[in-house]
Structures are given as C-alpha cells and as structure tokens.
Scaffold this active site. Structure first.
Site, PDB file in Angstrom:
ATOM      1  N   THR D  95       0.870  -1.177   0.000  1.00 50.03           N
ATOM      2  CA  THR D  95       0.000   0.000   0.000  1.00 50.03           C
ATOM      3  C   THR D  95       0.902   1.220   0.000  1.00 50.03           C
ATOM      4  O   THR D  95       1.432   1.612   1.035  1.00 50.03           O
ATOM      5  CB  THR D  95      -0.931  -0.001   1.213  1.00 50.03           C
ATOM      6  OG1 THR D  95      -1.696  -1.205   1.184  1.00 50.03           O
ATOM      7  CG2 THR D  95      -1.887   1.179   1.170  1.00 50.03           C
ATOM      8  N   LYS D 171      -7.267   1.333  -3.719  1.00 52.88           N
ATOM      9  CA  LYS D 171      -6.857   0.677  -2.474  1.00 52.88           C
ATOM     10  C   LYS D 171      -6.874   1.673  -1.309  1.00 52.88           C
ATOM     11  O   LYS D 171      -7.398   1.401  -0.227  1.00 52.88           O
ATOM     12  CB  LYS D 171      -5.453   0.082  -2.641  1.00 52.88           C
ATOM     13  CG  LYS D 171      -4.745  -0.314  -1.348  1.00 52.88           C
ATOM     14  CD  LYS D 171      -5.455  -1.430  -0.595  1.00 52.88           C
ATOM     15  CE  LYS D 171      -4.810  -1.677   0.770  1.00 52.88           C
ATOM     16  NZ  LYS D 171      -5.544  -2.636   1.588  1.00 52.88           N
TER      17      LYS D 171
END
Lengths: 295, 295, 295, 295
Positions: D95, D171
């Site tokens: 991430t 995301k």
C-alpha cells in the site's frame, strides 16, 4: 433609578457594584442569600424572590448562568414576570439561547413590559473594573431609557436594533470566535512545544505580532502558563455557549464545522472531568492529544 | 552591506525597497527579469542567476513562494549555494517547510556558509511600509551579523534561538492562527447574517470588542466587505501554508483537527476555482455553504 | 389483535399493509385523511383523531416523522394518550429523541398504560416487503404481548431490555453509522473520480470487497448513479436524526466529531435547498466541494 | 512460473505460501533473513538481495510496509530494478503512495520492464487463507501474463485499467472507508455504552442489521471485545495510509474532512504511544474521549 438585579455570581457582583457606584437604588436577589449579604452593607436591599426584586423597579437586570436558571427566575408564581410593573423593563444580560430571548420578548410585550436584551463581553475582572462591552437590542425607547444603566456597567455600548434576539446572536458569535481562537492557540502551542519551541517564547512572538488584542493575548498567556484555576469562565459554561451557538446555527441553517469541532473538544473536557477548569484548558487538551503533559 | 536578494514578488519588492532605503548595496535576481528592472533605476544591480546574486555578497535574502521555488534557486549549477562565499549568510524569508529549512541549515553548514531562517509576518502593504514583524533563528553570530538588515525591513524582530527551523515552525503556527481566525470569522458572519444581523453591524461590534488587533480586524473588514480581489495573500498560498503546518504537525505527532478542517476548506476553494482570491474568501465559502450569496 | 396505527407516511403504509396481511384488525389515523382511504378498501377502519384510533385497541403503533409530530399525536385533548385503555400498549416506531422516549415511558406508566419503544431499520421498500429489522425495549410483559405484531412487520427482532429509550439510542446510533458511511463513500467516490477512476468501476470494487452488506452497497449504488430522487429517506430527515444523535451524545457526554461533521454537511445541504433529495446526496455535496458536477 | 517475492511480513508470508501451494517456483527475499528460512524448508530459494530475487524471474512481487521500504528494495545497486530482466514484470502489492506508483510505472517502462500495480484487500488471516481481494492495473498484456499469480493469492480479482496508479487510488480509498467505519463504530459504541447499552448488545444489533459484511462486522467485534493486540493492522500503518489518502486528495484537489478527522485521531493515538495496537483501537480512543475506560 430604582433598579433590581437578579444573580450575584462572578459577573453579577461586578455589575451590582458598578450600579451602586453610579448612584442607583438597588434591590438584589440571589438564590443563595449569603452571596447577597455583602451588598446590604453597601446600601442595596435584599429581596427574597425575583418577584420581590422586580416590584417597584423601573428596570431589572438578570445575569444568570443559563436558560434554565433564567426561566426559573422569570416564570412561575415568584418570578420576575409577575412582579414587574407595566412599562418597567427587564434587562437580560445572561448568555442565553436565541429561542429563549425571543420567548421573553413576546411574553414581556404581552404583559405590557419592556425587554432589552443586553448581553456583555468580558470576564469577571472586566465586570468588576467596569470594562465590559455591552450590547443592547430591543425597542428604541426602552433601550434609551436604560442607557444610563448600561453605560454604568461597562466601557462601551453597541446598540443593535429593535429585534432583541440579535444581541444574543452577536454575543454567541463572539463567544464562538473566542473559543475558536483558544482552540487554535492550543493546537499552535502544542505544535510549537513538540517542535522544540518553548511556550514562553511562542507567547512572546504572539504578543509582538498579534498583540494589542487583550482578549487573545489574555488566553495565550493562560495557556502558556497553564493557569486553568480558578476559572474566569468555566469550561462547562463554554460548552453550554457553543451548544447555543450550534442551536442558533441549526435554526438559521448555517453549517459551522469549526464550532462543531470546538464543541466536541469542550464536551470531551467535561466528560473527562475538567468542566470546572477555565475554558483556556482547551489548550491543555490539545497538548494531551499530542502526547504532552496530561491534565 | 553588500546584499543579494532573490525573489521580487509581492513581498520581495517591499523588502528590496527598504534595504535600498537603508543604504545597502543591493543585487537582485528575479526569474522574470522585467520585475527586476524598476530596481535598477533605483540603484540596484540585476543578476542573471541566483548564483550571480550571491557572488560577493555578505548576505543574500531569498523571498520566494514555496519549497520548489526555493529549491530551484538554491541548488543546482546556477544556484545560490554555489555562488555564496564561505562565511557569507543566506537569509531565508520564504514561508517554507520545516524539513527544507533543516536541509538548508545542514547544506550551508557543510559549505562553510551561514544560514539564518528569517520568515516575516505581514501582508504586501506591510512589507512596503516597513511594518513586517521578523523572526530570526540560527547561529547567534550569524543572526547578529545580519541584524541591521532584519531591522531595516520591519517594525520589530524576535530572535528565537540557534535552531533555524524553529522560526519556520513559529511562522507556520502564526499563519495557522490567522487562517483559523479567518475561518471562524467566516462562520460567525454567516450566522449573524442569516439571523438578520447585517455584516456591517457585526463588524462594528467586532471592532469594539476584539479591537486593536490589526490582523484580525483587517480580515473581518475584508470579509464584511467581500473584498477578495486583488489578493493580498492568495488562497492557494494559504493552502500551501496550512499544508506545511500539517506536515510539520505530522512529523512532530501533533493532531491539529482545526488546522485539518481549515485546510479542507482551502482545498475546496482551490478545487472550485477560487485559488487566486485573497484567502479571506474562506469567509465567502462559509456563506456559500449556508445558502447565502455564491462566490 | 385489535390494533391502531397512527401515521401513513412512506414507512407507515408498509407497516399497515403487513399488519393487515397478518390478519390483525386495524384502525388507522392519518392527518391527511386521503392517505388513509386506500386502507379502508383493504378492510381497515379510519379514525378521525389519534384518540379515536387508540380507543378499544390492545396496541397502537405510531410511525411519524419527528418529535413534534409525535407530540401532537399523543398529547392534548384528541391525543393517543387520552384514548388508550389502561393496560393497552403504545408501540412507538418513529425515530425520535431519547428525551421524548423517556417522557413517553413516564407518562404512559402514570396512566397505567404500556409503552414499547420499537424503532425500525429499513427504507420504505423494506417496510413494504416486510424486511424491516425491529428493535424493542420496554417492560418484558409488554414486549411479549406485542411480539406477534413486531414479528408481523419485519424480517427480525432484537429485544434490548426494559429501558425503553435504549432502543432509541441504538436506532439513532445505527442511523449515524449509515450517515458516516454515506459521507465516507461520497468522499471516496470524489477522490476516485478526480483521480481518473470511473464511479462505475469504483462501485464494482466496492461490491466485491465490501459486498454482502445490503445497506452500504445500496448507498454506494445511489451515489455512483446519482439517483437522489425520489428520496427513500430525505436529507432533511437525516439532518433531524443526526441532530438527535448529537443531542443524545451531549446528554451522555460523548464527543462525536464525525457525527458533528456529517451533521454540518447535512445542514449545508438543507441550507442550499437540497433537503428533499435522498440523503445519499451527501455524496453529491462531496463531489461539488471537489469542483466536480454541481447538484 | 518463476516468481520472486520481496517482503515476508504479516501479509507477504500468506502470499508466499499460496504461490508455493499453486506450484510456482519461488525465490524470496526478506531484510531479516531469519523470516525467510521457514520458506526454504517448503521449497523456496532465499535470495541475499532484492536484485538477486529478481534475477531470472518472470515476475516479482513486492509486499512491503511503506514508500521508503519499497524505494529501498527497488532502487540502488542491489535493487529489484537492476535485477529484473527486460520484459519481466514487477507486481507491486504494497500500500504505497499514488506518486510512487506513478514513478515506478515510468522507471520500469524506461527499463523495458513491466509494472503491474496490484494492492490487496484483507488482513493477515485473509492472506493466509487465500481470501484476499486483489486489484490490478497496468498494461493489459502484463496484467494477463500475471493473472494466474494474482488468482493464486486471493478469492477474487478486479482489473482496473491501464493506468497503474488507479489501483493505488482505489486501495487507499478502500482503507479510508474502513478507517471511517471503524471511527464511526467507535463513536457509536461510546454513545451506546454511556447511554446504558452494553457493547455486547449493541454488537448483536449491528450484526443483525448491518450484517453480512465481513469487514465491518470484524471491526465491530474487535471494538466490542477491546481486542487490540496482537495487531492485524497496526494503528501506525493506518496513520500512514490515511496520510497517503490525504496526499492523493491534495493532489487531486478533493477536500476530505472525514479523512482529515480520522487522520488526526490516528495521529493522536500514535502520539500517545498506541501506534503498535490494532487500528480498531480508534474505538478505544473514542471511548477515552467520552470519559470511559482509558487505553
């Protein structure tokens, strides 16, 4: 003038003293009678009920903590409303809701009495030193009749117009500005301190750059010095006021996210047991959130 | 003294003029050369690169819009860093990030040069009128050597200590206080107006009660008069600064929810195409959210 | 059972139909009588006042828009309270304040009547399709007596205990969770769209990852498709509910800054004239703030 | 396929195992070699540098904590970039920021290598149980070539298009939705508890009404049970991610006040020493602000 005064708290005491100083004839009422007694020695008369304080007076000040306290003093069998003569004037100096101010205007009008909304800016020291700034709204003739009284208790007066509740909106907006500034100061001091700048140093810059505004400078000093006791203005009263701001904002359909945020911090302060500290303790809560010293 | 100055924008022009007024020998550099030409007429020399502006100077001011602009002027083959003599001093007056200020302190130290972080408080009018308030942080000897220059450009000076980036933290905190106040003013004006109190009237009360603080009074006037053009300080620059505040706050681990909220309002203003208005337009955005006049 | 029902709005209609479907004997009251007439054809009787709807009933549902509507229907000379027999039960299914729920519990107890607080989760489609989730709180015996009614109108029932207002706290908390999610979805869609990801694509991911939660998926679809009309749940009612959440939070001393922020966005929506849109329009307001399509 | 994998943290371990289970030939690299050893026993080879893990592989996964960790693994003399063959593909599952993803796309393109951005949704348990949801964005041919790998590690896959950083935006938006929900849950639980509703009871209602969404139900359980250790996803990582959300939002000019508020609460959590707890501890912070149990 023959004047009544209901409420001898932190603010009311200074106002009462200045009315006496200006030579007015004063009848005072306070729920806890003991607080009234010092004023007897100074020449005021003590009333046993708000009704009695209002009887025979040309004008009656009320200076109480919140809506319920004022409602209790005004309505009911022993209330101000039932004692006030036709043509006499209720001067409402408490910080109350816009809605209650509108109700009072209507009820006094119906009873043939005058109603002047006259909230004040200033902490207890200012009340004592005749340094309050007084707002006034209501029927022009009423405001003019009580002008000498309003001038006797402060350093200045702004007359806002005939709609009494305007003065409450402006007073609440002013308290919101102060609370925002205190909150912002709290965040700024926390940032400075965690970045290695001493609160004392930050305060000096603040005084130089933003200086000359006694209100803001005063709060910056309280935060820098962590002087939250005794409270000049208690955090729980700040919560009440910002609650009233948001209530008025809801009615007027004005989103005020800064006010909402400040209210939540005040509410957190009360929930965590700090309601009796001065509301400059907002600064200490900001420091605590940053992992600095706990309250 | 022989002084260089890089950046002749709204702020830099006033500073340059006051350095000339104080009798210093000035070399100026501006990316758009046309803006430098008026200063040639007044006795300054124009440099073709930041490096050239730095060469031979005892001290060089940089007064630019943001981090990238300053980085472009300092580093690289034609940059200030490569032109500055050992022992000469870079006076950094831009509102930049704490991180860049720390990097500059390190790089200049490595090059045997001095670095004084000297951000200023004041809008362009203040720069022109020698009314800026100047902060200064850096090695004591360096600050003392450039003190006459710092005193030549403002009405006062606060020396903050040896850690250069302290001055940036304080400057950013100050801009945060101003932005919070402007935002709070915006909400308060919106509430007053929707409750039937004219902005003009609210401004009068504000001036009476909170008065004497030129910064806050100035912004209250701009909001009350909807004077968002020309911008004294553009909304997009305010966004940049509050962004830097939050960056510093993140690094120091200080939650600043008020700052976050204000940043989001600035960002919304830019997203909606108002980035070139004065940042007092925060007040107009609050009004717009309340269903009042659109920007 | 002999059942009364007060309020044939979007929600009440579905509930009334399902009570009829389950074979109960129904008397309905609606302020605008025309909305009641279709139910006469289906076998219900129409009452002229809430009092009349309550007379002779074993239990009476109230399903109204807000506190004032319910107060008008319950109190006063033609109110439910004066018509309900001793031992009969008021089932209160409106989304009302915790304070009013507590007052109703007290007043019904004093009148020797039962009070079951039974707010429901679900939009009008769910009410019609017997897909509501029903909460119930109140005296155990009362809840058990009306259990068949509560089971007749939904897909499930949670009994929360003897303190009636618990059910209101939980219902309000649930609406707060939904509003937060809608608001968060709005911000996320705005970010995705401005970053070049189509709302349709973002919705697909959302459905895959967060899927299976009908509530959240439904709102994500409404936002992605900008289907804000006709409103399943009007933005102005959302404002009312989040206002009640914050009122309850104030009384319980719970700071809820997320709720405060969402309330301010709802208030802004109403102030800007969008109160009659579905409250999924929070998503459109987030888009507007980002400079995307205007509502 | 011959596959490299860099990063054997909580998430990487599950991914590695599932790649082995699917029969792929695996070379793993981890900064702390000890964590790699168990995989040697299972048939994987251990590489001494990211470069070595990439050499000869058709595709290399990177699953690391943040931007700096990934930059350290990709760039420099022993980095992935220098080891990867022309035509081979970097699958980036960390991430990370939108900005870094864009930089990686550009650098790999310049080196004649493929880059597929493939962040995943799911906590460590999900990674282990092959229950991740995988996003993928990048050149169509590249995505198709690595599709068998992406299908081997999760329960489903959404392909988002050719712009690699789209997957990062989605995301990050997803993590923002989760954080908002956790924060909202925290406020709701605090309100319920202070109003006398047990967390256990509130959880039951939540499960009934909002049920079937494993993500939200999971977090509600963690908050209700105060299970903040061991962390499935540490609060400090949550802070990092919401920081990245706000960075992306700043670049795209999207005001996200809910995200800002959540970030400040995460930052407060870290500042107060709770960075290593699970980020569901946001709920405990809300309780603490309400004067309930301290963390």
């Amino acid at each position: 003038m023959k004047v009544g005064l209901i409420g001898l708290g932190n603010m009311g005491r200074g106002v009462a003293q200045n009315l006496l100083n200006a030579g007015h004839e004063l009848v005072v009422y306070n729920r806890t009678r003991a607080k009234a007694e010092p004023f007897q020695a100074k020449g005021a008369r003590i009333a046993g009920t708000p009704q009695e304080a209002a009887r025979g007076a040309e004008a009656v000040f009320s200076i109480l903590a919140d809506d319920p306290a004022l409602e209790a003093a005004v309505f009911g069998g022993e209330g101000l409303l039932s004692g006030l003569a036709r043509g006499a004037i209720h001067i409402s100096s408490s910080t109350i809701s816009v809605a209650l101010s509108e109700r009072l205007a209507a009820e006094h009008a119906q009873a043939g009495q005058g109603y002047v909304s006259a909230p004040v800016f200033g902490r207890p020291e200012a009340a004592e030193a005749k340094q309050l700034w007084v707002l006034a709204a209501g029927a022009k003739a009423d405001v003019e009749r009580v002008r000498p009284l309003l001038e006797a208790i402060g350093r200045g007066l702004t007359v806002l117009g005939e709609k009494a509740s305007s003065a409450n909106v402006v007073k609440l907006s002013g308290n919101f500005l102060i609370a925002s500034m205190v909150e912002a100061l709290g965040e700024a001091f926390a940032l400075a301190q965690k970045s290695g700048v001493e609160p004392k140093t930050f305060l000096e810059v603040f005084q130089s750059v933003f200086a000359k505004s006694p209100i803001f400078e005063r709060y910056a000093s309280l935060i820098a010095g962590r002087q939250f006791q005794p409270p000049g203005f208690a955090l729980r009263l700040g919560l009440k006021d910002i609650g009233l701001v948001l209530e008025a904002a809801g009615d007027a359909q004005v989103p005020m996210p800064l006010a909402s945020l400040v209210k939540d911090h005040l509410l957190g302060g009360v929930a965590q047991g700090h309601g009796e500290l001065d509301w400059s303790a907002l600064g200490a809560l900001a420091a605590e959130r940053a992992g600095l010293e706990k309250l």
